[in-house]
Design an enzyme around this catalytic site. Structure first.
Site, PDB file in Angstrom:
ATOM      1  N   ASP A 103     -24.502 -22.585 -11.551  1.00  0.00           N
ATOM      2  CA  ASP A 103     -25.133 -24.368 -11.656  1.00  0.00           C
ATOM      3  C   ASP A 103     -25.140 -24.477 -12.137  1.00  0.00           C
ATOM      4  O   ASP A 103     -26.481 -25.821 -12.214  1.00  0.00           O
ATOM      5  CB  ASP A 103     -26.334 -22.919 -12.015  1.00  0.00           C
ATOM      6  CG  ASP A 103     -26.100 -21.813 -13.341  1.00  0.00           C
ATOM      7  OD1 ASP A 103     -25.443 -22.573 -14.488  1.00  0.00           O
ATOM      8  OD2 ASP A 103     -26.864 -20.829 -13.617  1.00  0.00           O
ATOM      9  N   HIS A 118     -15.727 -20.636 -11.724  1.00  0.00           N
ATOM     10  CA  HIS A 118     -15.365 -20.147 -10.287  1.00  0.00           C
ATOM     11  C   HIS A 118     -15.931 -21.514  -9.766  1.00  0.00           C
ATOM     12  O   HIS A 118     -16.550 -21.861  -8.512  1.00  0.00           O
ATOM     13  CB  HIS A 118     -16.325 -19.362 -10.851  1.00  0.00           C
ATOM     14  CG  HIS A 118     -15.963 -18.029 -10.791  1.00  0.00           C
ATOM     15  ND1 HIS A 118     -16.844 -16.549 -11.090  1.00  0.00           N
ATOM     16  CD2 HIS A 118     -14.462 -17.871 -11.449  1.00  0.00           C
ATOM     17  CE1 HIS A 118     -16.323 -15.694 -10.968  1.00  0.00           C
ATOM     18  NE2 HIS A 118     -14.613 -15.815 -11.020  1.00  0.00           N
ATOM     19  N   ALA A 231     -30.279 -12.441 -22.641  1.00  0.00           N
ATOM     20  CA  ALA A 231     -29.820 -13.290 -23.615  1.00  0.00           C
ATOM     21  C   ALA A 231     -31.068 -14.754 -23.743  1.00  0.00           C
ATOM     22  O   ALA A 231     -30.840 -15.461 -25.179  1.00  0.00           O
ATOM     23  CB  ALA A 231     -28.676 -14.130 -22.739  1.00  0.00           C
TER      24      ALA A 231
HETATM   25  P1  OAD Z   1     -23.741  -9.538 -11.534  1.00  0.00           P
HETATM   26  O1  OAD Z   1     -24.197  -9.900 -11.253  1.00  0.00           O
HETATM   27  O2  OAD Z   1     -22.580  -9.495 -11.716  1.00  0.00           O
HETATM   28  O3  OAD Z   1     -24.279  -9.433 -13.234  1.00  0.00           O
HETATM   29  C1  OAD Z   1     -25.227  -9.377 -14.316  1.00  0.00           C
HETATM   30  C2  OAD Z   1     -25.477  -8.528 -15.248  1.00  0.00           C
HETATM   31  O4  OAD Z   1     -25.924  -9.381 -16.110  1.00  0.00           O
HETATM   32  C3  OAD Z   1     -25.413  -7.440 -15.364  1.00  0.00           C
HETATM   33  O5  OAD Z   1     -24.726  -6.766 -16.021  1.00  0.00           O
HETATM   34  C4  OAD Z   1     -27.087  -7.595 -15.719  1.00  0.00           C
HETATM   35  O6  OAD Z   1     -27.049  -6.507 -16.424  1.00  0.00           O
HETATM   36  C5  OAD Z   1     -26.684  -8.977 -16.957  1.00  0.00           C
HETATM   37  N1  OAD Z   1     -28.390  -9.247 -16.926  1.00  0.00           N
HETATM   38  C6  OAD Z   1     -29.224  -9.470 -16.226  1.00  0.00           C
HETATM   39  N2  OAD Z   1     -30.032 -10.613 -16.899  1.00  0.00           N
HETATM   40  C7  OAD Z   1     -29.445 -10.458 -17.757  1.00  0.00           C
HETATM   41  C8  OAD Z   1     -30.397 -10.944 -18.826  1.00  0.00           C
HETATM   42  N3  OAD Z   1     -31.811 -11.701 -18.451  1.00  0.00           N
HETATM   43  N4  OAD Z   1     -29.079 -11.127 -19.926  1.00  0.00           N
HETATM   44  C9  OAD Z   1     -28.160 -10.857 -20.659  1.00  0.00           C
HETATM   45  N5  OAD Z   1     -27.449  -9.979 -19.147  1.00  0.00           N
HETATM   46  C10 OAD Z   1     -28.689  -9.832 -17.658  1.00  0.00           C
HETATM   47  O7  OAD Z   1     -22.315 -11.013 -12.172  1.00  0.00           O
HETATM   48  P2  OAD Z   1     -21.425 -11.484 -12.956  1.00  0.00           P
HETATM   49  O8  OAD Z   1     -21.185 -10.854 -13.437  1.00  0.00           O
HETATM   50  O9  OAD Z   1     -21.516 -13.484 -13.114  1.00  0.00           O
HETATM   51  O10 OAD Z   1     -18.095 -14.839  -7.937  1.00  0.00           O
HETATM   52  O11 OAD Z   1     -20.679 -11.710 -11.429  1.00  0.00           O
HETATM   53  C11 OAD Z   1     -19.346 -12.089 -11.648  1.00  0.00           C
HETATM   54  C12 OAD Z   1     -19.246 -13.156 -10.036  1.00  0.00           C
HETATM   55  O12 OAD Z   1     -18.963 -12.113  -9.066  1.00  0.00           O
HETATM   56  C13 OAD Z   1     -19.895 -14.061  -9.880  1.00  0.00           C
HETATM   57  O13 OAD Z   1     -19.214 -15.457 -10.672  1.00  0.00           O
HETATM   58  C14 OAD Z   1     -19.113 -14.456  -8.645  1.00  0.00           C
HETATM   59  C15 OAD Z   1     -19.589 -12.850  -8.138  1.00  0.00           C
HETATM   60  O14 OAD Z   1     -19.000 -12.677  -6.802  1.00  0.00           O
HETATM   61  C16 OAD Z   1     -17.740 -15.473  -7.181  1.00  0.00           C
HETATM   62  O15 OAD Z   1     -18.819 -16.460  -6.348  1.00  0.00           O
HETATM   63  C17 OAD Z   1     -16.647 -16.327  -7.288  1.00  0.00           C
END
Ligand code: OAD
Length: 240
Positions: A103, A118, A231
């Site tokens: 983003d 990514h 966060a």
């Molecule tokens: P996820 O959607 O898998 O995980 C989001 C995480 O953020 C979860 O562990 C939530 O508990 C946490 N979370 C939610 N709200 C929050 C907040 N306000 N503060 C802190 N944490 C919070 O997202 P990613 O781990 O980024 O890849 O997913 C990894 C990759 O999977 C992405 O980059 C994307 C996706 O498929 C591609 O598109 C290649």
């Protein structure tokens, strides 16, 4: 909160800080996560939208989805947590932000060393001449967009499932992680590789690890300390 003051003390004594962020980092800006209750992958199938095969089969559908995400992100702003990470540099820390997010919110908040492993919603790559193009228009006029130079179709400049990470970005991420004294792991489910590999790598190289996430993740067990919360709430407090 004793763990917050412990985390703050570790942060204060760490010159080299690496921050690994995921979709949760942008949640409070209004960008949907992937795997939460309202996560994108609950409502959309990644196999239809985020693979090279999906793009080959239906480029217009894939572009419509990315165009929608671009317009959604264009209407958001970095939150207090993004700004706190940018401020960390001003306090004299050497900060590298390694983000899985596409983003651009870390850049907009003012962080200077951001590695987008990514890719980015604001980049496009020509499927013909391979030229990289920057484009910040929230709604594209024609879908799929075409290369102004060679006329071939452009693709989103993001990493899809089944694709390798951009090699230079990944090498730079490994190097920064090996040298880090502290790794902050923020808002990632830790389920996507190789991004999640950075956490054990930091640990092997002696870094302290702090996780910021409202929920437990597979990476929590590797953290020296976990701060359970959002966060946007915890990062400004950590800096204070
Ligand atoms: P996820 O959607 O898998 O995980 C989001 C995480 O953020 C979860 O562990 C939530 O508990 C946490 N979370 C939610 N709200 C929050 C907040 N306000 N503060 C802190 N944490 C919070 O997202 P990613 O781990 O980024 O890849 O997913 C990894 C990759 O999977 C992405 O980059 C994307 C996706 O498929 C591609 O598109 C290649």
């Amino acid at each position: 909160m004793p763990s917050l003051s412990q985390a703050a003390a570790w942060l204060a004594s760490s010159e080299r800080v690496v921050v690994l962020t995921g979709a949760g980092m942008s949640a409070e800006s209004g960008v949907p996560t992937f795997r939460g209750l309202d996560g994108l992958w609950r409502n959309y199938n990644p196999l239809d939208l985020a693979t090279p095969a999906a793009f080959a089969a239906n480029p217009t559908l894939v572009w419509e989805w990315y165009d929608w995400r671009r317009s959604l992100v264009a209407a958001t702003r970095p939150h207090a947590g993004h700004l706190a990470l940018a401020q960390l540099e001003l306090l004299g820390h050497q900060v590298t932000v390694i983000t899985q997010n596409v983003d651009g919110l870390h850049h907009r908040a003012g962080s200077h060393h951001v590695i987008e492993i990514h890719g980015s919603l604001w980049r496009m790559i020509c499927t013909g001449c391979q030229q990289l193009q920057l484009n910040r228009q929230p709604r594209l006029r024609t879908l799929p967009p075409l290369c102004a130079d060679c006329g071939k179709m452009l693709r989103p400049g993001v990493v899809w499932f089944g694709e390798n990470l951009p090699p230079l970005a990944w090498e730079a991420s490994l190097e920064a992680t090996r040298e880090a004294a502290l790794l902050l792991v923020i808002g990632t489910s830790g389920t996507v590789y190789p991004a999640a590999d950075l956490v054990p790598l930091a640990r092997q190289n002696g870094a302290r690890i702090i996780e910021i996430n409202p929920d437990d993740t597979p990476l929590s067990a590797l953290a020296d300390l976990t701060l359970r919360g959002a966060a946007g709430d915890l990062l400004p407090k950590l800096l204070q």
